[in-house]
Every structure is written in C-alpha cells, then in structure tokens.
Design a protein around this motif. Structure first.
Motif, short mmCIF file in Angstrom:
data_model
loop_
_atom_site.label_atom_id
_atom_site.label_comp_id
_atom_site.label_asym_id
_atom_site.label_seq_id
_atom_site.Cartn_x
_atom_site.Cartn_y
_atom_site.Cartn_z
N ARG A 70 65.91 30.67 44.27
CA ARG A 70 65.55 31.07 42.91
C ARG A 70 64.05 31.11 42.68
N ARG A 93 62.03 34.32 41.68
CA ARG A 93 61.92 34.82 40.31
C ARG A 93 60.49 34.74 39.79
N GLU A 121 69.06 36.17 45.91
CA GLU A 121 69.79 34.97 45.49
C GLU A 121 71.28 35.09 45.78
N TRP A 142 74.49 32.20 38.65
CA TRP A 142 73.66 33.31 39.12
C TRP A 142 73.81 34.51 38.20
N ASP A 155 72.27 33.92 34.65
CA ASP A 155 70.81 33.93 34.70
C ASP A 155 70.27 35.35 34.78
#
Length: 381
Positions: free
Chosen positions: A94, A97, A117, A154, A157
């Motif tokens: 992650r 990001r 991811e 996941w 998000d």
C-alpha cells in the motif's frame, strides 16, 4: 518487452529477460528512492524543487512505473499461468499510494497502483493455497475468510481513492468498472483455489463448508459475468487490444458459471438467464474484436465461447422439449442423464489446462449412493 510478453506464446521467457534487464538497470531501487524523497518533502513542507531535482524525480517515477508494470505482469503469469514464484515485493504494497500525490502522477497510476496491491493479495492466496499447502480444512476456511476481508478493504480503499480523484473525471467510469470486475475475479479464484486445496472434486461428496465455498464461487462468477455485460462501453468495448489473459478470463468466467449452474442449479430460470447473458457477452466481445488480429490467441477464446454457447443452447433446448405425453419438461437433475459427465467434461478447453491455471472446471457430480453400489459390487466380485 513487457508489451510483447502480453501477446506472445513465449511470454515467460520474454518476462525473464525483462526481469534480468530491470535488475541490471536498478529499476527495483527506484521506488524506495522516490518514496524517501516524497516523505522528506512532506516532513519538511518542501513543495518547491529545482529543475534538476524535478527532472530526476520524473526519471525515478518512470522507472518505478516500469518496475511495477513488470511486477504486475509477473504476478498475473504466476497466479493465473502457473509460473514459478519470481519477484517478491518487500514491505507493505500500500506504500505505492504515496506516489499518487507526486506532481508527475497521471490517471494511469490509479489503475497501475491498484493492480499492484491486488496482485500482491492474489499472490498471497496462491502461495497459501498451492499444491504444497500446509493448511487443513478449517485452516483453509479461516484463510478464505481473512482474504475476503483483505479484498473488501482493498476494494473500499480504491473505490474511495478513485471517486475522490480530481484528475480522473473522464476515466472514472472505466476505472470503477474495472475495479468491480477485478474484485469479483479475485474472489472467484480465491474460492476455487480453496476448493482445490481441500482436494474434493465431487460436488455430491462435499461437506457443508466445502459446498458453501462452492456456492460463494458461483455467486462471484455470476456477478463477474453480469458486471462485464452490464455496461459494455466501460469494459468490453475497451478490450480490442487487451492481453490474451483478459480474453481468457471472459471466456472462462462463462464456462465456470455454466458448469456450476449445471452442478448446482438454484432457480428454474437460471439456465435460460445464463444462456442469454452468454449471448450478450459473445455479442459485445465480437464488437470489441472486430478488425482485430484474427490470428491472435484472443480470437481462440472468442471461438471457445461461441462454440460453448451454441452447444449449451442446443442442450438447453433439448431439455425443454415436452415429453411424449404432452406434459411438462423433464424434471430429472442434469447429473442423472446418461451422458451428463461427458457433457460437462466437454466444457474444459485445452487452453484452460495448458495455458492458464484457472481452477474449477474439474468439478463433477457423482452421487455417493452410486459409489456405495459400486463398492458393494466390487466386494461381491
């Protein structure tokens, strides 16, 4: 080399050359350097950079993207193509990001980093549910539950990241459609790999836990098929130049749902709905593939889908023929027909055995009562 690997039968060889080249160029180090730079600026509130530094960061960003592209492709071929493990990402995936806030970030990074991811999660599933798994049945069931939570997190998000993006207004419908479809595919593969790890292929002999996992796989396959035909302009219409893997997924999702609907029918209208959806999928893929390279592997999967739907349609029509007494249609379960298993086995094209490691098409239904009868017969002999 990565682009060529997407369409070549020698993809694993080309990918290994690309990996060696990437390591020689130090592409695997670029992400760490860039994240350190971004973190340092955030800590010191430094947003102004010299032209030299900006040019350097753009170069590192390009190297990071290339490395992540290699990582995603390697993981796809590893998880879905049976390739031995190769690249492993150290640390939390992650962290990529953070690069979304970089000045040189583009809308394509939303797609790329979400794929990074997701494929790390899929590789974790593959490693834990592979042929050498040490998990027992309760352990597999718990693992499936944990990974389902990770996939949900996941998805939530990235749904929030994409919807809040100010630079992805035009691309947003396409990104969100792909995100939903990818989640369904990951869940479908999670449950199918779990069943394979449990070692039970006969649906009639499955425990309540195994049957629940199978029904969840079927539900994911159904959602996957509905999503890809729901808004074809946002997904299927864009597959003209998609890699062979994407075309294979579309064909496989229909074949798996076909098999599971035959083995575990849940509604009276399920078979007709599946036939109609399959025709819609074939129609949209034909449009997307028009003027495409007719000798490509993608065309093979289109042909597999076409032949499968035609055969399924004939079988469906025959099963709906009224009986000689003028009454209703036959009510016997599909697996009681004499050629049922041979008919199901027909829906296992060679490409899904030699080219891709898509589990689920090996399932069958053999009533346990029949097994007992054969056992008694053997003892008598």
């Amino acid at each position: 080399m990565l682009v060529v690997a997407c369409y070549s039968a020698e993809r694993l060889l080309i990918l290994s050359f690309a990996t060696r080249m990437a390591l020689d160029l130090g592409l695997h180090e670029a992400f760490e350097e860039l994240t350190e730079r971004v973190a340092m600026k955030n800590d010191e509130n430094l947003y102004e950079v010299s032209d030299h530094d900006f040019e350097r960061e753009q170069d590192i960003m390009r190297k990071s993207r290339t490395w992540f592209g290699l990582l995603v492709l390697e993981h796809i071929f590893r998880v879905d193509g049976g390739k031995p493990p190769g690249i492993r990402l150290i640390g939390n995936s992650r962290r990529c990001r953070i690069l979304l806030s970089h000045p040189s970030s583009t809308v394509l990074d939303l797609r790329l980093f979400s794929q990074v991811e997701l494929n790390i999660l899929r590789a974790t599933i593959n490693d834990n549910l592979g042929s050498g798994t040490k998990l027992d049945q309760p352990g597999i069931s718990d693992f499936v539950h944990e990974m389902k939570i990770d996939l949900d997190l996941w998805f939530d998000d990235w749904l929030r990241i994409i919807e809040s993006s100010t630079t992805a207004q035009d691309e947003k419908p396409y990104l969100l459609a792909a995100l939903r479809i990818q989640k369904c595919w990951a869940e479908m593969m999670l449950n199918c790999k779990a069943l394979r790890a449990m070692g039970v292929e006969n649906v009639a002999a499955m425990s309540a836990t195994e049957r629940s996992i199978l029904l969840t796989a079927k539900s994911s396959a159904r959602r996957h098929l509905r999503l890809i035909i729901l808004e074809p302009e946002f997904y299927l219409a864009k597959l003209k130049y998609a890699m062979d893997f994407v075309w294979a997924k579309c064909a496989f999702s229909f074949l798996l749902l076909l098999k599971l609907s035959r083995l575990l029918p849940e509604r009276d209208d399920e078979h007709q709905e599946l036939f109609d959806n399959g025709n819609s999928l074939l129609h949209e893929l034909n449009k997307a593939g028009s003027n495409w390279r007719h000798s490509g592997a993608g065309n093979i999967y289109l042909q597999i889908l076409k032949v499968s739907i035609e055969k399924y349609g004939r079988t469906l029509q025959e099963s709906q023929q009224p009986s000689s007494g003028g009454g209703s249609t036959a009510t016997s379960p599909f697996w009681e027909l004499f050629d049922a298993q041979a008919d199901l086995q027909w829906f296992v094209p060679e490409q899904f055995v030699s080219e891709w490691d898509f589990p689920g098409l090996n399932l069958f239904y053999f009533p346990t009562a029949w097994q007992d009868s054969f056992g008694d017969f053997s003892l008598a002999m």
